[in-house]
Design an enzyme around this catalytic site. Sequence first.
Site, PDB file in Angstrom:
ATOM      1  N   LYS A  67       0.876  -1.178   0.000  1.00 47.16           N
ATOM      2  CA  LYS A  67       0.000   0.000   0.000  1.00 47.16           C
ATOM      3  C   LYS A  67       0.907   1.219   0.000  1.00 47.16           C
ATOM      4  O   LYS A  67       1.823   1.313   0.834  1.00 47.16           O
ATOM      5  CB  LYS A  67      -0.909   0.017   1.227  1.00 47.16           C
ATOM      6  CG  LYS A  67      -1.783   1.271   1.258  1.00 47.16           C
ATOM      7  CD  LYS A  67      -2.910   1.169   2.269  1.00 47.16           C
ATOM      8  CE  LYS A  67      -2.507   1.626   3.647  1.00 47.16           C
ATOM      9  NZ  LYS A  67      -3.665   1.791   4.552  1.00 47.16           N
ATOM     10  N   ARG A 111     -10.567  -2.258   6.875  1.00 47.93           N
ATOM     11  CA  ARG A 111      -9.631  -3.266   7.427  1.00 47.93           C
ATOM     12  C   ARG A 111      -9.267  -2.961   8.875  1.00 47.93           C
ATOM     13  O   ARG A 111      -9.016  -3.856   9.677  1.00 47.93           O
ATOM     14  CB  ARG A 111      -8.413  -3.466   6.525  1.00 47.93           C
ATOM     15  CG  ARG A 111      -7.432  -2.289   6.363  1.00 47.93           C
ATOM     16  CD  ARG A 111      -6.515  -2.181   7.553  1.00 47.93           C
ATOM     17  NE  ARG A 111      -5.194  -1.721   7.236  1.00 47.93           N
ATOM     18  CZ  ARG A 111      -4.497  -0.908   8.028  1.00 47.93           C
ATOM     19  NH1 ARG A 111      -5.019  -0.435   9.150  1.00 47.93           N
ATOM     20  NH2 ARG A 111      -3.273  -0.576   7.702  1.00 47.93           N
ATOM     21  N   GLY A 220      -6.017   3.437  17.857  1.00 44.62           N
ATOM     22  CA  GLY A 220      -5.549   4.736  17.351  1.00 44.62           C
ATOM     23  C   GLY A 220      -4.040   4.881  17.321  1.00 44.62           C
ATOM     24  O   GLY A 220      -3.497   5.626  16.516  1.00 44.62           O
ATOM     25  N   THR A 221      -3.344   4.175  18.204  1.00 42.59           N
ATOM     26  CA  THR A 221      -1.901   4.383  18.327  1.00 42.59           C
ATOM     27  C   THR A 221      -1.149   3.562  17.278  1.00 42.59           C
ATOM     28  O   THR A 221      -1.065   2.342  17.375  1.00 42.59           O
ATOM     29  CB  THR A 221      -1.449   4.030  19.763  1.00 42.59           C
ATOM     30  OG1 THR A 221      -2.076   4.965  20.639  1.00 42.59           O
ATOM     31  CG2 THR A 221       0.051   4.128  19.925  1.00 42.59           C
TER      32      THR A 221
HETATM   33  P1  NAD Z   1      -9.977  11.848  13.048  1.00 43.92           P
HETATM   34  O1  NAD Z   1      -9.106  13.056  12.869  1.00 43.92           O
HETATM   35  O2  NAD Z   1     -11.200  11.717  12.216  1.00 43.92           O
HETATM   36  O3  NAD Z   1     -10.423  11.740  14.587  1.00 43.92           O
HETATM   37  C1  NAD Z   1      -9.482  11.946  15.616  1.00 43.92           C
HETATM   38  C2  NAD Z   1     -10.078  11.539  16.947  1.00 43.92           C
HETATM   39  O4  NAD Z   1      -9.095  11.745  17.967  1.00 43.92           O
HETATM   40  C3  NAD Z   1     -11.293  12.380  17.346  1.00 43.92           C
HETATM   41  O5  NAD Z   1     -12.169  11.565  18.098  1.00 43.92           O
HETATM   42  C4  NAD Z   1     -10.661  13.450  18.229  1.00 43.92           C
HETATM   43  O6  NAD Z   1     -11.591  14.049  19.112  1.00 43.92           O
HETATM   44  C5  NAD Z   1      -9.642  12.623  18.963  1.00 43.92           C
HETATM   45  N1  NAD Z   1      -8.567  13.429  19.556  1.00 43.92           N
HETATM   46  C6  NAD Z   1      -7.858  14.419  18.945  1.00 43.92           C
HETATM   47  N2  NAD Z   1      -6.974  14.930  19.818  1.00 43.92           N
HETATM   48  C7  NAD Z   1      -7.121  14.259  20.986  1.00 43.92           C
HETATM   49  C8  NAD Z   1      -6.488  14.319  22.257  1.00 43.92           C
HETATM   50  N3  NAD Z   1      -5.505  15.193  22.504  1.00 43.92           N
HETATM   51  N4  NAD Z   1      -6.891  13.455  23.219  1.00 43.92           N
HETATM   52  C9  NAD Z   1      -7.875  12.548  22.985  1.00 43.92           C
HETATM   53  N5  NAD Z   1      -8.506  12.446  21.804  1.00 43.92           N
HETATM   54  C10 NAD Z   1      -8.131  13.285  20.815  1.00 43.92           C
HETATM   55  O7  NAD Z   1      -8.995  10.613  12.854  1.00 43.92           O
HETATM   56  P2  NAD Z   1      -9.365   9.119  12.423  1.00 43.92           P
HETATM   57  O8  NAD Z   1      -9.229   9.003  10.951  1.00 43.92           O
HETATM   58  O9  NAD Z   1     -10.609   8.703  13.084  1.00 43.92           O
HETATM   59  O10 NAD Z   1      -8.116   8.322  13.041  1.00 43.92           O
HETATM   60  C11 NAD Z   1      -7.991   8.150  14.436  1.00 43.92           C
HETATM   61  C12 NAD Z   1      -6.659   7.498  14.748  1.00 43.92           C
HETATM   62  O11 NAD Z   1      -6.620   6.184  14.192  1.00 43.92           O
HETATM   63  C13 NAD Z   1      -5.436   8.216  14.173  1.00 43.92           C
HETATM   64  O12 NAD Z   1      -4.447   8.258  15.180  1.00 43.92           O
HETATM   65  C14 NAD Z   1      -4.983   7.321  13.033  1.00 43.92           C
HETATM   66  O13 NAD Z   1      -3.599   7.415  12.775  1.00 43.92           O
HETATM   67  C15 NAD Z   1      -5.356   5.965  13.602  1.00 43.92           C
HETATM   68  N6  NAD Z   1      -5.484   4.879  12.624  1.00 43.92           N
HETATM   69  C16 NAD Z   1      -5.043   3.648  13.002  1.00 43.92           C
HETATM   70  C17 NAD Z   1      -5.145   2.581  12.129  1.00 43.92           C
HETATM   71  C18 NAD Z   1      -4.696   1.214  12.560  1.00 43.92           C
HETATM   72  O14 NAD Z   1      -4.645   0.304  11.728  1.00 43.92           O
HETATM   73  N7  NAD Z   1      -4.421   0.996  13.806  1.00 43.92           N
HETATM   74  C19 NAD Z   1      -5.695   2.768  10.854  1.00 43.92           C
HETATM   75  C20 NAD Z   1      -6.173   4.030  10.509  1.00 43.92           C
HETATM   76  C21 NAD Z   1      -6.071   5.096  11.413  1.00 43.92           C
END
Ligand code: NAD
Length: 321
Positions: A67, A111, A220-221
């Site tokens: 990807k 995914r 998220g991490t």
């Molecule tokens: P988004 O920008 O749409 O949403 C971000 C979220 O984080 C919101 O709920 C926001 O309120 C919250 N947030 C922002 N700052 C914060 C803080 N200081 N403390 C607590 N919460 C906070 O982003 P998204 O597209 O929903 O992605 C969310 C996370 O998931 C990102 O970190 C992204 O990198 C990660 N992600 C992980 C995978 C994986 O495979 N694990 C895949 C895609 C995305």
Amino acid sequence: MLIVPEREIADLMTRDAAFAAVEQVFAAMAADKAYNFPVVREAIGHEDALYGFKGGFDRAGLTLGLKAGGYWPNNMDKRGLINHQSTVFLFDPDTGKVRAMVGGNLLTALRTAAASSVSIRHLARKDAKVIGMIGAGHQATFQLRAALEQRGFEKVIGWNYHPEMLPNIEKVATEAGLPFAAVDLPGMAEADVIITITSAFAPSLLAEHVSPGTHIACMGTDTKGKQEVEAALLARATVFADEIAQSVSIGEAQHAIAEGLLQEADIAQLGAVINGTHPGRKDAAEITLFDGTGVGLQDLAVAAAVVDLAVAQGRAIEVDF
Ligand code: NAD
């Protein structure tokens, strides 16, 4: 070569197909039949973009590819495009010839939701009734929709750093016919399953917010420095990961390891539970935690599945290459 454009993915890909593809590839990883290549991620010095590649080879599914993509923070404001952009390329493992090019944006959300869903299927208590969401952004809605299919949930509770975003997940709960309640973080003690899906760099969910018997999927991490849950929670939990190497370097476990609260050897692969080589949840009081960092093989697995669906439905575009 086959092309499946981004605009086709929503119609073609199902949550069931994403779940099956991700479950299969996690199992293959734990059986040493599939491995991820080192991730490349570069700040390219243009448009503040982060660009990179996640690739791998699944010898069981015969899926080879990568990807390519990343994050262009100015896309939405300057061009009305979404900031995350990615494309999956699949190659024929017998010849090295390119097999398919597939839009990767929606697939990434599907995914990622499938990964936490697989963890819930295999690790949450069967009688789980309350699901708690920490995060209410783009990914959170996909996460919740997929998770609700895994247990007979009766209620959704949610907390978000930006409370004005909570209606995003309330809408998903309402569509599923479930009540939704906004809670403070100690209120998460009511949840049997918790999904964290934020971009935070400091913990929100503390060990004291979690009741015995809870399953937590930390999604998220995915970068060094990010953190959603207190490191002490990992010490209290039995920790599983999609890939242990990523969990300890860019996942939630990076912090517990750095603080000496967890050893790499304490972490099990979720695929081992799927394969039956790890017993999974031991009892109804155990806290299980899935550190879902997102691996390239997940992207390849769902892309291969969508190519199959596109071919079956006559919707793949074939080009000479
Ligand atoms: P988004 O920008 O749409 O949403 C971000 C979220 O984080 C919101 O709920 C926001 O309120 C919250 N947030 C922002 N700052 C914060 C803080 N200081 N403390 C607590 N919460 C906070 O982003 P998204 O597209 O929903 O992605 C969310 C996370 O998931 C990102 O970190 C992204 O990198 C990660 N992600 C992980 C995978 C994986 O495979 N694990 C895949 C895609 C995305």
